[in-house]
Enzyme design. Structure first.
Site, PDB file in Angstrom:
ATOM      1  CE  LYS A 284      -9.661 -38.183  30.567  1.00 48.13           C
ATOM      2  NZ  LYS A 284      -8.511 -39.140  30.863  1.00 48.13           N
TER       3      LYS A 284
ATOM      4  N   GLY B 155     -15.132 -29.906  26.684  1.00 42.79           N
ATOM      5  CA  GLY B 155     -14.317 -28.288  26.628  1.00 42.79           C
ATOM      6  C   GLY B 155     -13.094 -28.447  25.947  1.00 42.79           C
ATOM      7  CB  CYS B 156     -10.064 -30.654  26.175  1.00 47.08           C
ATOM      8  SG  CYS B 156      -9.646 -30.619  27.647  1.00 47.08           S
ATOM      9  CB  THR B 157     -13.638 -31.651  21.814  1.00 42.56           C
ATOM     10  OG1 THR B 157     -12.834 -32.978  22.395  1.00 42.56           O
ATOM     11  CG2 THR B 157     -13.573 -31.987  20.465  1.00 42.56           C
TER      12      THR B 157
ATOM     13  CB  ALA C 183      -8.397 -29.027  20.235  1.00 41.41           C
TER      14      ALA C 183
END
Length: 158
Positions: free
Chosen positions: A40, A45-47, A50
């Site tokens: 998401k 974590g995704c930030t 990325a």
């Protein structure tokens, strides 16, 4: 649900990117590439993942191995995520899960005692023939992008 394995052909895909283009496996044929599946946009974590891939974007580019992030979020959300964090890796939208499901990364997850379906954080290095060179399942973000870069460089001979 399929499980990605080394040596098998990576699933066909054609997905919209956050820059207004469309990216497909057909147009990437002939060179290796990395797909990192993440759950998401704009979550911690995704930030971090990325941002780590963004920090190494020039090194991936120099080795001739493009990197793409894929999540089920729509393009509009990808654009906000990209702009907010200055991301430099293309984000592909797969809200219909046309790649996520065939790749086998749509899985049952659990958080705070609740069970739900979501993307299992996974990265895949695909060779120039469209075959899977390496899969990183259930990724732990810390140091992951560097590990993928090191393997991509070996594959590309860079």
């Amino acid at each position: 649900m399929a499980t990605l394995t080394t040596g098998q052909t990576f699933p066909h895909f054609e997905l919209p990117a956050d820059d207004g283009t469309t990216v497909s496996d057909a147009q990437l044929r002939g060179k290796p590439y990395v797909i990192f599946f993440y759950p998401k946009d704009d979550t911690s974590g995704c930030t971090l993942e990325a941002l780590d891939f963004t920090a190494l974007a020039n090194e991936f580019e120099a080795s001739g191995v493009p990197v793409f992030g894929v999540s089920p979020d729509p393009i509009e959300k990808h654009c906000k995520f990209r702009d907010k964090h200055g991301l430099q890796v293309p984000l592909l939208a797969d809200p219909e899960r046309t790649l996520i499901e065939p790749a086998g990364v749509w899985a049952q997850k659990s958080m705070y005692g609740k069970t739900y379906m979501g993307v299992e954080r996974t990265s895949v290095l695909v060779d120039g023939d469209g075959r899977i060179h390496r899969v990183w399942p259930k990724v732990k973000v810390d140091g992951h992008a560097r590990e993928v870069l090191d393997e991509a460089r070996k594959l590309a001979g860079a």
